[in-house]
Design an enzyme around this catalytic site. Structure first.
Site: not given
Ligand code: SAM
Length: 288
Positions: A34, A89, A109, A140-141, A158-159
């Site tokens: 991204q 974050d 993350e 990957d979570g 928190d994705s």
């Molecule tokens: N507060 C924000 C919201 O409500 O949209 C989310 C914040 S946080 C920055 C979201 C994070 O999820 C991103 O940094 C993204 O890279 C991560 N993410 C997305 N898919 C993921 C996965 N499969 N495993 C781990 N992290 C993931």
């Protein structure tokens, strides 16, 4: 996301724009997953955007991070091991670490660029990622939950929204793995999207959690930066009920320096408006 001179606009699903007065661009880069951007704004502090969507604003991030962390952590009788998936974050981890009972907080993350940008430009959320109780894994979570042999008292998803790398975090296979890695009185909460603009996401998450967990609910919060203001979290547990089993003395005795969450807000967050109750096939509130 579009930019007008001096403004940065989040364009949401082609139907609404939220504009922030931008004073300086601080960071912009693309990872394999991204685009990641940090801007300084005139009225909302620093803003973290992923693929043009606002993730965090320093002005109001405390609402989201307090609600995603303290609802499960004050409900659980003694949360010691916590897993945060996403959350690069660092704001959720910061709130988790306020709980003295927490011995370890694992952040999984997928995109190291988000952690790097947050550590460099938004220390107010990322500052605690270096705490001795925190372990940051860039992976990957979905894979982590499938393969780990560890157990957690609380899992926090928190994705980003359910597309791209986050899509599988909104699927049944993932939540079956989450159930497997939760301890007996384990709780999972997940970012579930906007009840106004994405009621399908809220409904789908609720519907997929029901056959997997005995207790499933949804709770709400409002903030300044997410489109429409009102936003939902999904809640599921192996037995603990989010309101009936809350011991508010735990909250008052912890005396945490919070700005949004308290026992009334906890209880009120689970009071769902009628359109959402109907969408989630909940009965209307009992006559009081
Ligand atoms: N507060 C924000 C919201 O409500 O949209 C989310 C914040 S946080 C920055 C979201 C994070 O999820 C991103 O940094 C993204 O890279 C991560 N993410 C997305 N898919 C993921 C996965 N499969 N495993 C781990 N992290 C993931």
């Amino acid at each position: 996301m579009t930019t007008r001179d001096g403004w940065i606009d989040e364009e949401y699903r082609g139907i609404v724009r939220t504009g922030f007065r931008r004073t300086k661009s601080l960071f912009k880069a693309k990872s394999a997953f991204q685009s990641v951007e940090v801007v300084q704004t005139a009225g909302h502090g620093k803003l973290l955007l992923i693929d043009g969507m606002t993730m965090v604003s320093e002005r109001d991030e405390f609402v989201y991070h307090e609600m995603i962390a303290h609802v499960p952590l004050f409900l659980h009788p003694r949360p010691r091991r916590v897993l945060v998936i996403g959350g690069g974050d660092g704001g959720t981890v910061r709130e988790v670490l306020r709980h003295k009972s927490v011995e370890s907080c694992t952040l999984v993350e997928i995109d190291g660029l988000v952690v790097e940008a947050s550590r460099r430009f938004i220390p107010s959320t990322a500052g605690k990622l270096s705490d001795r109780r925190v372990r940051v894994r860039i992976e990957d979570g979905v894979k982590f939950a499938r393969e780990t042999s560890e157990r957690f008292d609380v899992v926090i998803i928190d994705s980003t929204e359910p597309f791209g790398p986050a899509k599988a975090l909104f699927g049944p296979a993932f939540y079956k793995d989450v159930k497997r890695i939760l301890t007996d009185d384990g709780i999972v909460v997940s970012q579930a999207g906007s009840p106004f603009y994405e009621i399908g996401t809220v409904k789908n998450l609720d519907r997929l959690l029901r056959p997997i967990f005995p207790v499933v609910d949804a709770y709400l919060f409002t903030n300044l930066t997410y489109p429409g203001g009102l936003w939902a979290f999904a809640f599921a547990s192996k037995g603990l009920r989010p309101v009936k089993d809350l011991r508010s003395t735990r909250i008052s005795s912890a005396k945490l320096p919070l700005k949004w969450y308290n026992s009334d807000v906890h209880v009120g967050a689970f009071a769902l408006p009628e359109f959402l109750r109907k969408a989630l096939s909940r009965r209307s509130p009992a006559a009081v």
